[in-house]
Structures are given as C-alpha cells and as structure tokens.
Design a protein around this motif. Structure first.
Motif, PDB file in Angstrom:
ATOM      1  N   ALA A   1       1.954 -10.364  -4.759  1.00 28.01           N
ATOM      2  CA  ALA A   1       1.506  -8.793  -5.958  1.00 28.01           C
ATOM      3  C   ALA A   1       0.807  -8.212  -5.799  1.00 28.01           C
ATOM      4  O   ALA A   1       0.867  -6.073  -5.630  1.00 28.01           O
ATOM      5  CB  ALA A   1       1.090  -9.408  -7.030  1.00 28.01           C
ATOM      6  N   TYR A   2      -0.219  -8.318  -4.713  1.00 33.46           N
ATOM      7  CA  TYR A   2      -1.300  -7.713  -3.960  1.00 33.46           C
ATOM      8  C   TYR A   2      -0.886  -6.271  -3.017  1.00 33.46           C
ATOM      9  O   TYR A   2      -1.399  -5.115  -3.394  1.00 33.46           O
ATOM     10  CB  TYR A   2      -2.800  -8.429  -3.640  1.00 33.46           C
TER      11      TYR A   2
ATOM     12  N   ILE B   1       0.655  -3.811  -5.278  1.00 31.17           N
ATOM     13  CA  ILE B   1       0.167  -3.074  -6.591  1.00 31.17           C
ATOM     14  C   ILE B   1      -1.197  -1.951  -5.563  1.00 31.17           C
ATOM     15  O   ILE B   1      -1.698  -1.279  -5.960  1.00 31.17           O
ATOM     16  CB  ILE B   1      -1.056  -4.082  -6.985  1.00 31.17           C
ATOM     17  N   ALA B   2      -1.353  -2.746  -4.647  1.00 28.65           N
ATOM     18  CA  ALA B   2      -1.962  -1.544  -3.008  1.00 28.65           C
ATOM     19  C   ALA B   2      -0.949  -0.247  -3.124  1.00 28.65           C
ATOM     20  O   ALA B   2      -1.313   1.157  -3.330  1.00 28.65           O
ATOM     21  CB  ALA B   2      -2.139  -2.481  -1.944  1.00 28.65           C
TER      22      ALA B   2
ATOM     23  N   LEU C   1       1.136   0.967  -5.124  1.00 29.03           N
ATOM     24  CA  LEU C   1       1.678   1.744  -6.580  1.00 29.03           C
ATOM     25  C   LEU C   1       0.273   2.976  -6.024  1.00 29.03           C
ATOM     26  O   LEU C   1       0.260   3.876  -6.677  1.00 29.03           O
ATOM     27  CB  LEU C   1       0.973   0.695  -8.025  1.00 29.03           C
ATOM     28  N   GLY C   2      -1.168   1.756  -5.663  1.00 29.62           N
ATOM     29  CA  GLY C   2      -2.414   2.257  -5.450  1.00 29.62           C
ATOM     30  C   GLY C   2      -1.929   3.681  -4.817  1.00 29.62           C
ATOM     31  O   GLY C   2      -2.419   5.129  -5.556  1.00 29.62           O
TER      32      GLY C   2
END
Lengths: 293, 593, 408, 241
Positions: free
Chosen positions: B120-121, B124-125, B127-128
């Motif tokens: 998930a990291y 999310i990164a 997405l960032g």
C-alpha cells in the motif's frame, strides 16, 4: 515576521488536530483490517450532514449532537463491515474491499446529492465566529474547541487500545488474526467493532469539519486523500501516529501557505508525504500495532 | 506437459488477429457514437494494460496513473503550442512521442526510490506523486494548467474515426508490449516479484532493474495515452487530466477484468465504458450511483474478475479430466544423468573471520570455515546461534561487518543476491516459499530462466529438476494446492533449476516424518551426485549423521567444533551446548554411501 | 427515432436501446430536441443543477404557455435531452456525439469550461449551434467558433464593471488584493482584471492563488490582516468564497469591501453565512427586479413569477442565464423561420433584442457583449440583493466600508 | 475405545476439502479426560486440518465433534475456546509486537479463563520461570525456544480442559525438544487432556497413552503408543522407521 511564523504554527496545529481526528479511523481500518477504505471521506461527510440535519430539524447544537452522531456512525460502520465488506473479502479477496469501498463512496456521494442537493453547506453556530487575540496572534474559538475535542477523542482511543481488553483484542487481531481467534477472540466481531469505531471517529470529525469548512457531497474525495496523507506521515494503525501525522500536515500546510504561497500547501504536503515514505516507509511512529502485511 | 505457450498462444494469436481485423473495419460500419464509445474503451484498455504491466504482473499497484497521464497530456499540449510544426500529422506524432518520453523520464527519475516501497505504501506514494503534479500543473504558470491549453485540430477527417485509429494503435501497441513482456524473462521475473520479491531475488531475478523497466514501460504507455487523450479533447486543464478519479478508474478496470492477465484489463475497460456511456448513458443524476452499485454487484458475482470466471471454468475441466496423479511415478530412467564429479579439495566456499553484529549483539563472531567442492556439510547449533544469519550473509541478504566471503576464486561479500544466484549459489528456505499463484512447472521455470549464467534450454532444466524432486506428475498443479512435504521438494527443485554449484538448505527435514526425511535425504544425495556442493542447517541429528561429510557447530555466533559427524556428536562442548545428552547412534543405520 | 434505434443496435447493445431512454421518450412528432449535458453529479453539480433548472423552466413555459415554437405555421414542442456528464469531458463528448448521430440539431451548454470547450468543438464541426451559460474561459471564445454562443462575457472581461465602480468611488478604493482559484474561469477573471485595475490606478497589494482542491486559507487570511487592502476581490468558486469569508469572520479580519465572483447570488450560500453575508458584493448578471420587457415572458417580473411557481429551487443568475439560452433559441428560430441549423445560427449571431435578462447581443467570437450582457455589481443588504452599480440601474447605495464583523 | 466411560472429545467421520482437494476424508478418534493422544502421519495426511477442525478454525464438511457429550461441530473458534479446547498452533503464532504478559493476557481472553487469571498466571510462571523474568519483553524478540514456551503458556492461560499442540518441537534444537517432552508429562499431571501432533515419532509415542496414524485423510491404525512402537509391521509400513 515572527508573528507570521507563530500565527502559521498555531493555525497549523489547530487545523492539524482536526485532520488527525478525521484520519485516525482510516488508520485504524488500514492497521487492523488491512483495508484501504476509499469510503472514509464519505463517512466524514455523513457526519457533517447529520450535524446539519440535527441543527435544521431540532435546532440541536452540533457539538451537543456530536456524541449522538458518533454513535449513529458507529452503527453504520459496524453494519457496513458486517454485511458488505466482510462478505466481499470472504467471497473474493482482501483487494476486493478496494472496489467495494470505492463503490460505496460513489453511491453515498450521489445519494447525498439527491437528498441534500449538491450545494455547499456549512453548520455554523454563533460562537463559530468569535475569536481571541493573544499578542499578534488571532485564534478562533471554534477552532480551539475543535482542537480540544480532537485531542480528547484521540487520547480516549489511544487509551482504549492500550489498556482495555477490547483494545488489546483489536491489536491482537491486527497482529495475527488466526492467533487471536485461537485465544478465543471473536475476530469477526472485532473487525466490525473496529470499523464501527473508525466510522464513529469519522462522524465526529465530520461534525467539526462541517462547522469549520464548507462541504458538499463531492468534498468526500478530498477527505479520503487527507486520510492517506495523515496515515502515511504518522504511521498506520496507531492513534498517536494519526495525531502526529495530522499535526504535521497542518503545520506543513500552514507554513507553506504563509511563506511559499497559498497555491502550494497541498503540493508541499504531498511532497513531504512522498519523501517521508522514502525515508521512513512506516511513518514517523512506525506501526504500533499493525501486523506484517 | 508442454510449455504453456504453443497451441494456446497460436489460438490466442488467431483470435487476436480476427478481433483486430474486425476493429480495423469498424469505422466503415459503425456510427460515430459507437466509435466514440470504442475510443473510450480503447483508451481505458491502453491505460489498464499499461497499469497492469507493473500492477498486475509485478504486484506494484499504482494509485497515481494520473501523474503520467497528465504529464503526457500537458507535455503534448505545450509541445504543439510552442513548437510550431506545420504538418498536422507530424505535429501529432512528435507531441505524442514527447508525451510518452516525458512520462517515462519521470518514471525513470522517481522509479528507483519509489519502487523500494512495497504494498500500500507504493500505491499511496504514487497517489502523492500525481497530486503533486496536479497542484504544480495548476500552480505553475509554465504548465498553464489553471487556464488550460487548447490544441488545434490535427485532422480534417472525422475526428472520431481518426482518433479511433489512434487509440486502436495505442491499445494494440500496449497489448503487444504487455504480451511480449508477459512471456519473456522480464514477465516471469515480474510475476516472481509479485509472488515473493525476496525469493525472486534469490532465484537470480534482478528485481530492482526489472521493476524499474516495468515502471518505465508502463509510464511510457500511459504518457502516450494521455497525449492522445489531450489531442482528442482539444483542451487540457488540470481538472480534466490530473483527476485522481482516472487513477482509480484504471485500477477498477484491471480488478474487474482480472488482475495480471492480458485480456482482463481490456474487458474491465470495456465493461466500465459501456456501462458509463451506453447502458447508464441516459440515466441522469443516478448514473454514478448505479455505477457504484454495479461495481459492488460485480465483486460479489465475479469475485476474481471476468478473466477469473473464464479461468475458473477451465480449471474445473482439467480437474475433472485428469485424476490426481500418484506420486512415486519416477523411474530410475527419468533420473537426470549424474555426471561424474568427484569430491575435490578445492574450496567452493570459504569464510574468513566473518562477523556480523546487530545493535552490539554479535550474531556471527569471527567465523572461519571452508566447504570442499562436491561435499555435503552441515551446520548445527542451538536456536539463535547464528545459523540463519550465516546463510543470510552468504546469500547476500546481509552484509558482514568484517571478514571475507570467498566463492570459488571470487570474493562475494556485499554482492547483491541476484548476482550470487547467477554465479551459482542457491538457497532453500526452512519455511517453504513457493510462488503460490503459479503452477509447479512455472515455479521451477522461474528458477531455470534466471539462475546461473549459461545456455541450457529452460524447459529441459525445469523437467530435469522436477524429475529429481519427483514432482513431474504434479507439474500442472497450482503450487498452492501442494501439501507441506511437496512444497519442500518444490523449493529444492526450483533451487536446482538455477543450476547451482552450491546449495544452502535451511532445515530441509524439519516437519517431515521419518519416511519423508529419508526421501529428502535421497534427493540431497542426488543433488550432490550432480556435482553440486550442499550446505545444510539442520536439527534432525539422524539426517545430519547419515548425510554429512563435515559438521560445523556454532553456538552464540562462534564456531565451537567441526569435523566428521561422529567426532562432533561426542564432543563434550557440543553436547553441553546443543544436544543435552550424548547422541544415540544405535538407531542410526549405516550412512547412505 | 428509428435511426437512433438502428444506431444503438449497431453498437451491439440491445440494452442501450432500452436504457438509453432519451430517444425512446421522444415520441411526439413535432418536436425540437435540445441536446447537451450538464454536470448533475460530481464536483460541479451545485451550479450545474442551477443551469439545468433554468433550462427546464423555460422549456416548460414555451411548451405550455406559448404552445411551442411556430415555424412556417407548424407548432413544435421543445424537448430537453440533457444527460449527466459528471464533469467527465470524455463522457460528455461521447454522449454529445450520440445526440449528433441521432439527429439533434440544437445544443445547450454544460457548466465548466473543461466540458464546454471539447463539446463545443464537436458541435462546431457538425455545424450545429450551441448556446451555453456555463463556460466563461477565454479559450472557448478565442477559438472563433461560429456556432457557439455564450450568455456571459468571457472571463477576462467579467470584472470590468467592478473596476468601473471603483473608479466612480473617487479614490476611496486605493488598494486591493485578489484571491483566485487556479482554474480557467477564476484565473481568467483575475488575470483579466489586473489590467483594468492598473489602468484605474488601483494598487494590487497581492494576488493569492488557491489550488483547485480544498485547502485551508488561514495563511491568506493572516497575511491579509498584516497587509489589509481596501477591497478584497475573490474570483473564486463558491466553496472557496465561503471558506475565505468564514475565515475572515472567524479571525476578525476586516476589509472595507469584499467582492466574491461566485457565491452570494446563491441563497444557500447566504443562509450559511447568516448575518455575515451582509455587505458582500458580487457580480450580478441578472436579478428578478429588472424591468426589462421580453417577447415571450412579457417582462422580467413575469419570468420571475413563473419561475417561482414551477420550481422550489432558488433562482440565481445562472438559472436565468440558462432560461435565456432557451428563449434565444426560440427567438432565433422564429427570426429564421426555419429549423435549418445554419439559418438558426445566423439568426443567433444577429440577435439584438431586449429580453427579461437584458439586451441580448453576442460578440463576433460568440460571448455575451461585455457591456450589454456584462454584470452589474450587487450587494447583500438588509433589504435583499441590491444593485449598487452602475447608477442607472442601481436600486441602492453601496455600503462602504462594510460594518466590522465583530460589531454585527 | 473402552465403552462406558464417555470420552471428553469424540470425533466421528470428520472430512474436509480445500477447493475440492480432499485433505481429510474420514477421521474418527476419541480423547478421554486427562488423557494424552497423538496424531501421527506423513505431511499432507490431514493432521493439521483435523486439529483445525477441532479448534473451530475450519468447519468440517462432514462428521461430528462432541465435547463433553455436547455437539460442537462447526462452532466458531471463540466458542470452542470458551468450552475449554485450546489449540497451540503450528508455528506458534504469537503476537510479536506485544509483550509477554500481554500475550498471556490474551491467552486468558475467554470468559472461562478470566476469573482464574491470577491462578493460571502463577501456574504458568512456575512452569516457565523464564517468562516471568521476561514478562515485559516483546514476544517477537525472544528466541525460538522461549517463543515455543510462551505459545504453550498462552494456551494454558485459557484454562483448557483439552490442549492441542500442533508440531511443538518444530525448529527446536534437540536439547529443547527433550525439555518439551518432559513438559508434556507435567501438563498431564494438571489434569489437562492433550492431543499431540508430531513428526518426532519416537519421543511422542513414549509420552502418549494412545496414538492414531493418519494416511491420506483416514485413520489407518490406532492403539496404545508403546504397542505401536513395538509392532514391527507398524514401524515399517506406517511410521517409516
């Protein structure tokens, strides 16, 4: 200059605490169930609309309605996990929860549009507009109240998780589901309760957000994304992590807004997010209770 | 027992050509509306196929496809605005190319750090990253994202036809690249990464490089799609191309259609586009709501995506058609030939003064040892004595604090794991870590495709290794269906397929009953007969006694004894630290050979 | 009808014929279909639904009270065929194409420039007129589309009236600051206004640009406390307008004049702010108290009465602008005396008549004439929304400076 | 076995399949109060699947489980624990980021165990003095042997009447394996019945009353442990000795 710095810091901390409250449930769900809840933002907006309804129909002050709204949201979250997410995960896979929560976010956002219209709303009682001046620094009273409520609620959650048997079994389930079951923990129940707690905190945050910011059904997406950012900054699955992450996000945004330009708080926040991921992938506070997923 | 390609590939190829032919003439018969829908499908398909190269094959889920899409779109738009090219077709071609290049450049720049994140990291990164670009595109005036960039029409022909072909070409290119990747070493490597990145690295997959290549290819295709999207719309603003919605849509396409398959993303994109633009096109306010309901319904009705549905049928057929095969069907004739490779005195592995500390704790303390080529050596010692650390040092998972590791005539400490694998060092884990999603054959094939440099036919290598591990009859079974004992053998087969010169086996007999232990020992003997040196860590003293030429005993990170098994078993220091009581040899029959 | 069914079948989807309901519903013989999209869900749906309401009311009036549109002695009913584009340009383009395929000749516009521009490019190519009340970005008009007409002047000309008002105040407004959202409409307005403000000798203390996503504006507000302008001009969408106002109030940051491009015209917006809405100034493109005549409604007042009797949704200038799109079509079709799109287009371009909205006249690029169809400046006052500039239409005097937040 | 005495646990005709692959076909056995039995067999014979069915982790596809004469077939695991059956699973499955004492507290999560928490804790600490010393340490940071102790201790904290140990000696060095088998006698002396799943055939048969040999999901042989150990045919064909 110094005043501006202090003002930005104060603004950042006050805003950040609410962001923490908004994200702590997202973090809990990610930590315990391993589910990325794309419908988290819509639960927050649900809280805001419930506050609006309470105010418009029976004139209930949002802050007084907050416990009630949190309780309703707990029920919603509990049932949501029990009857939608859990069956989906059982039938398909953990990943399918991404689709389910995405679908629910779409459904609720559009349901809100049908029921409440797409207009921007806000729930502002009179005291929302009073403020105090400390030297050169201006502090809005509602923000101060929101800060206090956020901190207290997060502290309560941390205490529950740390000290109470229910909290211990939540952490145990997060670490190792099968082991928890073998200890006699009804993990299905724990999952549903965790989801309920998450939704309750989202609802409570929604009440404060409804008072502080204008909101519309489509705001939900932004709040889900803030959930992501806060969780990554602070570390998944811990109340303290969410608090820290939220404060950090608030302060970064405020400082950027004051010293770089108001167009960039989000950009800088996301940049810090990515850098943070690269340097400390599990957030500032590691992962206090989430297993090795 | 054939390579998974061959007949199925031919059939798929024919079907693909037929579909392509049909699509190519579609503009002649279809209405412009149908072409617009087809465009949307092809655009979505191109995106989802590209996403799938990293997300489906390698398991790295990006939530930030909009970053590459938007960057491609803006680069193309700004390019055509500022660089005046008179010929419209050329202008389009150059702009598309620039869009693709810009996106792949971004991927190349951020790829190395961001791909170190897992699960998930990473999502999310990404997405960032997309959100950063979105903000910058509207905030920085060079992008003109706030007011938008308009794009002059590039064709006098009907745009819906023209762009249908553009998107068709794009989707075909994307699908061809994805197919080429899927059935290449790169594809197997990426799938191995998805299944278990550490194991993949151990088998010789250059994981860092492969992920980066997958990421860049994926970004290139998404950037191209974004550029084409911009030209098709004729107007690009931040809100129209940097929408997070687009990023999530792509994931939804791939999930709905079936993750990791070639046709899945196409099907997913088709379903969603038809839903959105045809079926629910006439519904007003509730169409998004209906979309949500349908997505959820699909999760419940087609739990593993559309391709999963089809695959499910096929699997039922094979299960019904072929009864569960009996094991022990391996005759001596099937055994791989055992080249005469006598034990020599040459050291395959030599450790000199090796030490490793964890926060002051000496896990490995000044260890010197040598393994003779073609020998079976065992390392024993109490739990926490440092056996696993030693293996981790030799296989490159850890770097020593001091000391040297020599493999044949090369010093190897500090080399990455996949390089060691290619040099001929393999490892079998105590807890079997098969690639659960792959068949037994494919598991071993990954080892054969990577592993030690050389030019042997991977298929033959795989079959030989399976034969040695007595798994030939189970080659088509999914690895996940094997019982624990078989998994251990599968691990061994996969390690052997890398053509190792040295195999490190971590407790190969743990959890096996006496019969299985004996079978495992036979296999290890067979491995040694092929000339491979074996280094065991094992608690089962009977197994150690029977098989080993040399036994090393470690306790608290130090080597406390070494020598022939019998000597070591009677060493008082060993009894004190490890055995508890003198080892009974009465129950041990004579050592095998 | 028949054609569109065949089209749907051609796509291979029988379901489309059943569920793509808009064609099926078109059963009457003599109808004029008005196609197009509006964001009814998603981010832009707040204003999108206002636009939709305006369309609906005018169509209802034309059909029920005028008996439709008479062309060469035959009465045609108007029929709206709008779909929800959900702010997704690709969906909008595809569905507009569907309507073009099925023979729709006249189009209405969506809300937000990111949708209006790509869809207008499509109708332009098909030589079908589009009249819209939702896309103001300059880019839409600098493409020189011939078939597209916008009710509002292009973004960069929308603050002309405001600056004229400042000029008329004889130096009372010396400084200003601008807050703009980074999107085509808001930034276009802000960029355009800068030149006019400079020319008027007003010092711009600062320009704050907000990202399109939700953000906190406390930094802007505290900066404004340190360097307070006479007038704060926010060319923002209503969410940001509300947030800026809330935070100004919540921190006691007072300015003498607060101008919000979008927001105060919406009743819900004013209700949310309560007593703090008072004194806000804004661009008013239309107002129920205008005393214009109208060839169809008779007068502005009649239009307003009709509007309030048929819908609960509160009127805004967007609803009126959208209604005007419909009557512009009716007028142009009658002027042309034919339903041929080319002729109707020419008639639209030639329109120059007084309507309930004001004088209708489009520029050569298709946007509303900046003077005739431009905004007036209104202010929220205890008596309601009062026009305060220009003087010839003013209903009240501008309150300047506005009362301090704290003393309300 | 012996008629008249009703067994503590009575498993009849258990069956289970994973995705259509049969793991347990027909397994029946009994455990009497304070008795220790063993389930033996090759990998894939169905031992772990069987104990998971007993613990309520997997629902039997067929068959019946009675505990103390009550039907407990397909009860969820938390109900099973409440009745007094605790499984110490293969691979220990501790909560690695929680302290030793938190692990033990969770072992006593069931209502039946809560009131006797203090007594059980004392008993466990007497049995494993190491755990008392390290009660504040994180479970994940302990050595393999200590972790196995903690896993058994956590099982005992549930105040079980029947303790099921799945492969407790896995990964332990010989010296600790000896200690472990010594411990089994102690647990039996507390009046707790035991089911032992082991590959360590010799030592297991030494300490249990009876053993069942499983092959391909069926019980193919059963009898007193020492008899099985002595029977040559048994040794050769089933235990592979």
């Amino acid at each position: 200059m110094l005043d501006r710095l202090f003002q930005a810091l104060v603004d950042g901390v006050l805003q950040g605490s609410v962001l923490s409250l908004a994200a702590v449930g997202f973090s809990l769900i990610f930590g315990v169930l391993g589910v990325i809840n794309l419908s988290h933002g819509v639960l927050i907006i649900l809280g805001a609309y419930l506050a609006l309804v309470a105010l418009r129909t029976i004139g209930l002050d949002p802050l007084l309605a907050l416990p009630l709204i949190a309780a309703i949201c707990f029920g919603v979250g509990y049932l949501y996990q029990r009857f939608l997410i859990s069956p989906a995960i059982r039938r398909a896979s953990l990943l399918s929860s991404l689709l389910v929560t995405y679908g629910v976010a779409l459904i609720l956002q559009n349901l809100f549009t049908l029921v409440f219209s797409a207009d921007n709303q806000s729930v502002r009682p009179d005291y929302a507009n009073s403020f105090d001046r400390f030297g050169g620094i201006t502090v809005n009273r509602l923000q101060l109240i929101a800060f206090a409520i956020s901190c207290v609620l997060i502290a309560i959650l941390a205490w529950v998780l740390r000290r109470l048997p229910i909290g211990r079994s939540i952490r145990a389930t997060a670490e190792h589901e099968l082991a928890a079951r073998l200890c006699g923990v009804d993990t299905d129940q724990i999952y549903a309760i965790s989801f309920g707690l998450s939704a309750a905190f989202a609802g409570a945050a929604g009440v404060l957000i409804g008072m502080l910011f204008p909101f519309a059904p489509s705001s939900q997406e932004d709040w889900t994304i803030f959930g992501f950012v806060v969780v990554v900054l602070g570390g998944a699955g811990s109340a303290a992590g969410a608090l820290l992450g939220g404060l950090l996000l608030g302060i970064i945004s405020a400082l950027t807004g004051a010293f770089v330009g108001p167009a960039y708080p989000n950009a800088v926040a996301f940049l810090v997010l990515v850098l943070m991921l690269l340097l400390r992938p599990h957030g500032l506070l590691g992962s206090a209770f989430h297993g090795s997923r | 027992m054939k390579r998974p390609l061959s007949r199925r590939a031919v059939r798929t190829g024919i079907a693909g050509a037929a579909v392509l032919g049909a699509l190519a003439v579609l503009p002649l018969i279809a209405s412009p509306f149908a072409l617009r829908v087809a465009q949307t499908i092809l655009f979505g398909a191109a995106l989802a196929i590209a996403w799938n190269i990293l997300g489906g094959f390698a398991g790295y889920w990006s939530f930030g496809s909009a970053a590459f899409l938007g960057l491609g779109a803006f680069t193309a738009a700004l390019m055509q605005e500022h660089v005046q090219i008179a010929d419209p077709a050329l202008r389009l071609a150059v702009a598309l190319a620039m869009g693709g290049i810009a996106a792949s450049l971004l991927a190349a720049i951020i790829g190395y750090p961001i791909l170190r994140l897992r699960g998930a990291y990473f999502s999310i990164a990404m997405l960032g990253v997309s959100l950063i670009l979105a903000e910058l595109s509207s905030g920085l005036d060079v992008f003109e994202g706030a007011v938008g960039v308009t794009i002059d029409p590039v064709t006098a022909a009907a745009p819906e036809r023209f762009f249908f072909y553009v998107f068709l070409a794009l989707a075909v290119i994307a699908l061809s690249i994805a197919a080429a990747v899927r059935y290449s070493r790169l594809g197997y490597g990426l799938i191995a990464i998805r299944e278990d990145e550490d194991t993949a690295r151990m088998l010789g997959v250059p994981t860092e490089r492969y992920k980066l290549v997958g990421f860049i290819v994926s970004a290139l295709l998404i950037g191209l799609a974004g550029a084409a999207y911009a030209f098709n719309l004729g107007y690009v603003t931040t809100s129209s191309v940097f929408r997070s919605q687009l990023s999530f849509d792509v994931v939804v396409y791939a999930l709905l259609g079936g993750m990791g398959t070639l046709a899945g993303p196409v099907l997913g994109a088709a379903i969603m586009a038809v839903l959105n633009q045809v079926v629910l096109g006439g519904l007003l306010q509730i169409h998004m709501l209906m979309t949500g309901i349908i997505i959820i319904a699909l999760v419940f009705l087609l739990p593993s995506g559309l391709m999963g549905l089809m695959r499910g049928h096929r699997r039922i057929l094979t299960v019904v058609g072929t009864p569960m095969p009996e094991e022990r069907a391996v005759t001596a004739a099937e055994q791989p030939p055992a080249p005469a490779c006598p034990q020599t005195d040459e050291a395959v592995l030599k450790l000199v003064g090796l030490s490793r500390q964890f926060r002051g704790l000496k896990a490995i303390d000044q260890i010197d040892l040598q393994l003779r080529s073609g020998s079976i050596s065992a390392i024993i010692g109490p739990n926490g004595a440092g056996k696993s650390t030693l293996f981790n040092l030799v296989t490159g998972y850890l770097a020593p604090n001091s000391g040297e590791i020599w493999y044949q005539r090369t010093r190897i400490d500090g080399l990455p794991t996949h390089r060691l694998s290619r040099a001929g060092i393999a490892r079998v884990f105590q807890i079997a870590r098969p690639f659960h999603g792959l068949s037994v054959y494919d598991n071993v094939l990954v080892g054969a495709l990577f592993g030690r440099d050389g030019s042997r036919d991977p298929h033959q290598l795989t079959m030989d290794a399976l034969a040695l591990a007595r798994l030939s009859a189970l080659a088509d079974q999914p690895a996940a269906s094997l019982p624990v004992g078989h998994l251990r053998r599968l691990e061994l087969a996969r390690a052997l397929a890398t053509r190792p010169r040295l195999v490190l086996a971590d407790e190969p007999c743990a959890g096996l009953n006496p019969t299985e232990t004996r079978e495992m020992m036979d296999m290890i003997q067979a491995v040694r007969r092929t000339g491979t040196t074996v280094f065991l860590a094992e608690h089962d003293m009977q197994a150690v006694m029977r098989m080993s030429d040399v036994v090393f005993v470690v306790a608290a990170g130090r080597l406390i004894a070494q020598g022939p098994p019998l000597d070591v078993a009677h060493d008082p220091a060993v009894i004190e630290a490890y055995l508890g009581k003198p080892f009974e040899l009465g129950s041990v029959s004579e050592p095998v050979r | 009808m028949l054609i569109s069914r065949r089209d749907a079948l051609k796509t291979g989807s029988a379901a489309a014929a059943l569920l793509g309901s808009d064609d099926v519903l078109a059963s009457a013989q003599n109808t004029i279909r008005l196609g197009g999209s509006v964001p009814m869900s998603g981010k832009e749906s707040d204003t999108g639904l206002n636009v939709l309401e305006g369309y609906k009311v005018a169509v209802k009036y034309v059909n029920e009270h005028l008996g439709g549109v008479k062309v060469a002695g035959v009465a045609y009913k108007l029929e709206l065929q709008l779909f929800d584009d959900a702010s997704d340009p690709q969906r909008a383009v595809t569905l507009i194409q569907k309507q073009l395929d099925s023979g729709t000749d006249f189009f209405l516009g969506s809300f937000s420039s990111a949708i209006v521009l790509p869809t207008a490019a499509l109708t332009e190519r098909a030589r079908r007129p589009m009249v819209q009340a939702g896309g103001g970005a300059d880019q839409i008009f600098t493409r020189h589309f011939r078939y597209m007409f916008g009710i509002y002047p292009r973004a960069s000309r929308q603050l002309v009236t405001l600056v004229e008002m400042f000029k008329s105040m004889h130096g009372q407004v010396r400084t200003c600051a601008i807050v703009a959202t980074n999107d085509p409409f808001s930034k276009g307005q802000a960029d355009g206004s800068v030149e006019y403000l400079r020319a008027a000798g007003i010092q711009i203390l600062n320009t704050y640009r907000l990202p399109p996503t939700l953000t906190d504006v406390s930094g802007v507000v505290s900066d404004l406390r340190l360097r307070t302008p006479d007038a704060l001009i926010c060319t923002t969408h209503q969410e940001d307008s509300a947030l800026v106002t809330q935070q100004l109030v919540a921190t006691g940051t007072d300015v003498k004049l607060l101008f919000l491009a979008l927001g105060p015209e919406i009743p819900a917006f004013r209700a949310n702010l309560g007593k703090y809405a008072e004194g806000l100034t804004f661009n008013q493109y239309w107002k129920p108290t205008y005393r214009f005549g109208d060839p169809f409604f008779g007068s502005t007042a009649n239009y307003y009465n009709y509007y309030t009797t048929v819908t609960d949704r509160k009127e805004t200038y967007h609803t009126a602008g959208a209604s005007l799109c419909i009557t512009c079509y009716v007028k142009a079709i009658q002027d042309a005396g034919t339903l041929a799109p080319d002729k109707v287009r020419d008639a639209l371009a030639a329109l120059n008549y007084e309507s309930f909205y004001g004088q209708v006249k489009f520029t050569a690029d298709g946007d509303g004439d900046a003077v005739l169809m431009g905004a007036v400046i209104s202010q929220v006052q205890p008596s309601g929304l009062e026009v305060v500039f220009p003087p010839k239409v003013a209903t009240a005097q501008l309150v300047y400076p506005i009362p301090n937040w704290a003393t309300r | 076995m012996t008629a008249g005495v009703s067994p503590l646990l009575d498993a009849q005709g258990l069956a289970f399949a994973y995705d259509g692959v049969i793991a347990v076909e027909d397994v029946s056995f009994t455990v009497r109060a304070a008795e220790a039995i063993a389930l033996l067999g090759a990998n894939g014979a169905g031992k772990s699947t069987t104990v998971k069915m007993i613990a309520g982790v997997l629902p039997p596809a067929q068959g019946r489980l009675r505990f103390d004469a009550d039907d407990v077939t397909s009860l969820p695991s938390h109900r099973i624990v409440e009745l007094g059956i605790t499984l110490v699973p293969e691979g220990r499955l501790l909560f690695p980021r929680m302290s030793v004492s938190e692990n033990l507290q969770l072992g006593a999560y069931a209502r039946r165990a809560r009131h006797s928490y203090a007594v059980n804790l004392e008993r466990v600490f007497a049995l494993f003095p190491r755990l008392a010393e390290r009660r504040h340490q994180l479970a994940g940071s302990m050595s393999g042997g200590e972790q196995q102790m903690l896993a058994i201790a956590r099982g005992l904290m549930g105040n079980p009447r029947l303790l099921v140990l799945d492969e407790p000696s896995l990964g332990l060095m010989p010296k600790m394996v000896d200690d472990l088998f010594g411990l089994i006698g102690t647990i039996r002396a507390m009046g707790i019945a035991l089911i032992l799943v082991e590959q360590n055939v010799f030592q297991t048969l030494e300490v249990v009353d009876r053993a069942y040999v499983l092959e391909k999901g069926r019980v193919t042989l059963s009898g007193p442990g020492r008899d099985l150990l002595r029977d040559d045919a048994v040794r050769k064909s089933f235990l592979g000795l």
